[in-house]
Design a protein around this motif. Structure first.
Motif, PDB file in Angstrom:
ATOM      1  N   GLN A 159      -5.943-101.949   9.817  1.00 32.13           N
ATOM      2  CA  GLN A 159      -6.392-102.773  10.938  1.00 32.13           C
ATOM      3  C   GLN A 159      -5.622-104.087  10.835  1.00 32.13           C
ATOM      4  O   GLN A 159      -5.743-104.807   9.837  1.00 32.13           O
ATOM      5  N   ASP A 161      -4.568-107.773  12.384  1.00 28.99           N
ATOM      6  CA  ASP A 161      -4.774-108.892  13.303  1.00 28.99           C
ATOM      7  C   ASP A 161      -3.492-109.711  13.288  1.00 28.99           C
ATOM      8  O   ASP A 161      -3.188-110.410  12.313  1.00 28.99           O
ATOM      9  N   THR A 196      -6.993-102.158   3.863  1.00 32.57           N
ATOM     10  CA  THR A 196      -7.445-101.629   5.151  1.00 32.57           C
ATOM     11  C   THR A 196      -7.313-102.675   6.262  1.00 32.57           C
ATOM     12  O   THR A 196      -7.336-102.333   7.440  1.00 32.57           O
ATOM     13  N   LYS A 197      -7.181-103.953   5.874  1.00 34.84           N
ATOM     14  CA  LYS A 197      -7.054-105.023   6.862  1.00 34.84           C
ATOM     15  C   LYS A 197      -5.906-105.957   6.491  1.00 34.84           C
ATOM     16  O   LYS A 197      -5.710-106.282   5.322  1.00 34.84           O
ATOM     17  N   THR A 199      -3.786-109.581   8.024  1.00 36.11           N
ATOM     18  CA  THR A 199      -3.632-110.675   8.978  1.00 36.11           C
ATOM     19  C   THR A 199      -2.182-111.162   8.920  1.00 36.11           C
ATOM     20  O   THR A 199      -1.678-111.468   7.833  1.00 36.11           O
ATOM     21  N   ASP A 215      -3.664-109.611   2.999  1.00 36.73           N
ATOM     22  CA  ASP A 215      -4.380-108.332   3.115  1.00 36.73           C
ATOM     23  C   ASP A 215      -5.611-108.352   2.219  1.00 36.73           C
ATOM     24  O   ASP A 215      -5.813-109.269   1.427  1.00 36.73           O
ATOM     25  N   ASN A 216      -6.444-107.320   2.372  1.00 38.44           N
ATOM     26  CA  ASN A 216      -7.676-107.211   1.584  1.00 38.44           C
ATOM     27  C   ASN A 216      -7.546-106.126   0.517  1.00 38.44           C
ATOM     28  O   ASN A 216      -8.524-105.493   0.144  1.00 38.44           O
TER      29      ASN A 216
END
Length: 268
Positions: A159, A161, A196-197, A199, A215-216
């Motif tokens: 995902q 952003d 998974t995420k 920015t 990232d995470n």
């Protein structure tokens, strides 16, 4: 009276001699001071030059290593995606040429050849896209990065952003370096960080491009990575150096990673 005059003359001569000796000592001290100062400056400059040479050697070694890794990857992709499929087409064609197949077997073989050929064409297009994305050449860096992010999003791996603000500030070659840096960061987030995420922010100010990426994922130990950098990070560092830019990163185990990149390279 004459004796007193002689004593005064002697005292003046002594004072003059002492003054001359002091001046000589001061002159020698100044010469020695400038000599040793110059020697220290030269030594510092030599050390700086040696460090620069060592850095350039490390950078060249890293660049060659990255290039060799890229060649291996391309060769593996060519073998897996194209050569092996063309071998299947060749074998299937030989079966048809032999003429020992039934009509329904011929139809199945032709359908199989068509399917494999279609997949091979798709693979060749993907390889060409990875080598030089057409959208980068035709529509610019911002569109290429947005398409890259959309590919990762559509694959449901990440995902993302993203906020990209860019107005054709760099040359095409330097835009390709920026694209590869972001591509490498996204790949690392998926392959190594299990993120998974993500920015991603990119903007420009005073003829500089600024990129902030986080990232995470699982993160990494910065000290350990600095001692033993992988191909991906070396690739990023080499490209940032070519861009005459700056790279900083921060991460903790289990808390993701953040990268800050800036480039001072104007459009050429």
């Amino acid at each position: 009276m004459e004796k007193e005059l002689l004593q005064e003359d002697s005292q003046i001569i002594v004072i003059i001699l002492i003054a001359i000796m002091v001046l000589l000592l001061m002159a020698v001290s100044l010469v020695l001071f400038f000599f040793f100062s110059r020697k220290k400056i030269i030594a510092a400059e030599l050390e700086k030059a040696n460090l620069e040479i060592s850095y350039q050697k490390d950078l060249l070694h890293s660049t060659i290593e990255v290039q060799e890794e890229e060649r291996k990857r391309i060769a593996q992709d060519l073998h897996d995606a194209i050569s092996s499929k063309l071998n299947v087409v060749s074998l299937s064609t030989n079966f048809l040429i032999d003429g020992n197949l039934q009509e329904d077997e011929k139809d199945r073989t032709l359908q199989h050849i068509l399917a494999v050929t279609t997949k091979t064409l798709e693979s060749s297009r993907r390889l060409a896209h990875n080598l030089l994305p057409p959208i980068l050449e035709n529509f610019g860096l911002q569109a290429a990065i947005e398409e890259l992010c959309d590919e990762f999003i559509c694959s449901q791996k990440l995902q993302i952003d993203h906020n990209i603000v860019y107005t054709n500030l760099l040359s095409k070659n330097n835009e390709l370096h920026i694209f590869r840096i972001i591509q490498e960061l996204l790949n690392n987030s998926v392959r190594h960080g299990n993120a998974t995420k993500v920015t991603l922010q990119m903007n420009e100010e005073n003829e500089q491009v600024f990129i902030k990426y986080s990232d995470n994922g699982t993160g990494f130990d910065v000290e350990s990575v600095n001692k033993n950098k992988g191909i991906g990070l070396k690739n990023i560092e080499s490209r940032v150096d070519i861009l005459d830019g700056e790279l900083s990163y921060d991460s903790k185990i289990g808390k993701g990673a953040t990268f800050n990149i800036s480039t001072n390279t104007p459009k050429q």
